[in-house]
Design a protein around this motif. Sequence first.
Motif, PDB file in Angstrom:
ATOM      1  N   SER A 148       0.964  -1.287  -0.005  1.00 58.78           N
ATOM      2  CA  SER A 148      -0.010   0.096   0.188  1.00 58.78           C
ATOM      3  C   SER A 148       0.843   1.088   0.010  1.00 58.78           C
ATOM      4  O   SER A 148       2.113   1.119   0.005  1.00 58.78           O
ATOM      5  N   ALA A 149       0.285   2.491  -0.069  1.00 63.65           N
ATOM      6  CA  ALA A 149       0.868   3.713  -0.020  1.00 63.65           C
ATOM      7  C   ALA A 149       1.914   3.951   1.046  1.00 63.65           C
ATOM      8  O   ALA A 149       3.093   4.443   1.105  1.00 63.65           O
ATOM      9  N   ASP A 150       1.536   3.303   2.209  1.00 64.13           N
ATOM     10  CA  ASP A 150       2.229   3.588   3.505  1.00 64.13           C
ATOM     11  C   ASP A 150       2.929   2.291   4.105  1.00 64.13           C
ATOM     12  O   ASP A 150       3.653   2.332   5.152  1.00 64.13           O
ATOM     13  N   GLY A 151       3.262   1.367   3.084  1.00 55.98           N
ATOM     14  CA  GLY A 151       4.033   0.092   3.699  1.00 55.98           C
ATOM     15  C   GLY A 151       3.286  -0.969   3.152  1.00 55.98           C
ATOM     16  O   GLY A 151       2.326  -1.076   2.132  1.00 55.98           O
ATOM     17  N   LEU A 152       3.353  -2.177   4.149  1.00 56.81           N
ATOM     18  CA  LEU A 152       2.974  -3.435   3.460  1.00 56.81           C
ATOM     19  C   LEU A 152       1.830  -3.830   4.620  1.00 56.81           C
ATOM     20  O   LEU A 152       1.998  -3.570   5.690  1.00 56.81           O
ATOM     21  N   VAL A 153       0.716  -4.371   3.750  1.00 58.76           N
ATOM     22  CA  VAL A 153      -0.519  -4.842   4.747  1.00 58.76           C
ATOM     23  C   VAL A 153      -0.328  -6.659   4.632  1.00 58.76           C
ATOM     24  O   VAL A 153      -0.569  -6.919   3.538  1.00 58.76           O
ATOM     25  N   PHE A 154      -0.419  -7.248   5.848  1.00 57.55           N
ATOM     26  CA  PHE A 154      -0.482  -8.639   5.667  1.00 57.55           C
ATOM     27  C   PHE A 154      -2.024  -9.142   5.965  1.00 57.55           C
ATOM     28  O   PHE A 154      -2.541  -8.736   6.852  1.00 57.55           O
ATOM     29  N   VAL A 155      -2.620  -9.808   5.059  1.00 55.59           N
ATOM     30  CA  VAL A 155      -3.761 -10.348   4.983  1.00 55.59           C
ATOM     31  C   VAL A 155      -4.192 -11.697   4.912  1.00 55.59           C
ATOM     32  O   VAL A 155      -3.319 -12.410   4.074  1.00 55.59           O
TER      33      VAL A 155
END
Length: 248
Positions: A148-155
Amino acid sequence: MINAIIIDDERNSIEMLEWLLANYCPDVRVLATSNSAEEGINLIHKFKPDLLFLDIEMPKMNGFDLLEKIGNIDFEVVFITAYDQFAVKAFRYSALNYLLKPVDPEDLMKTISRMNEKKSIPAREQMELLFQNLVKQERQIERIALSSADGLVFVQTKDIMYCKAESNYTHVVLSEGRQILVAKTLKELDETLSGKDFQRVHNSFLVNINHISKYVKGDGGYILMPDKTEITISRNKRDDFFQQFAKF
């Protein structure tokens, strides 16, 4: 100028990558190379590179072991692999940089260009996610790293309801209602998530069939998602869509 080190147990692979970098990526300067992971650790400490090209499968110590011994990773990493397509999907799920052997010049240039645009030092959680996915006996990956724009999102992949295209970006909509704007095209996400749970039903939509609430008949028909979003099924996707449900 990007200062790089290459670590690969195959000398011919090192020489080919050096040639490709010299001819296609002049902004990358190779400081040192090694076909030994043990020696490679010493080179990393000595030269403190900006970028490491790292083979995964090496005798005595593989690429993951090497990075574990390094500890604090403050440089970017591009994994070099001859793995199969399932492993390629594991790399995509982890949002890590990789190149397939034999290295394609265009893929190499795209990778370097992407790294110039956005710094991508691998996080430990990305490494753990990659390793878990590579060693899984079943062929269904459960977690994905989204840039994402502000880093990594783990889902969890099971929590993804659907993905909606917006130009060169994609909105990933989760079951909790949250949306993540990802700097990838829907085509790229389709290639990553493709499997028994995800179905491309429209040029603009990729859906998790486990979250479909209802199929509504009509002119072409559409599916209803839990958040009340109505998604039309493209005419050329209709047969694939119903075949998917025929498996149950």
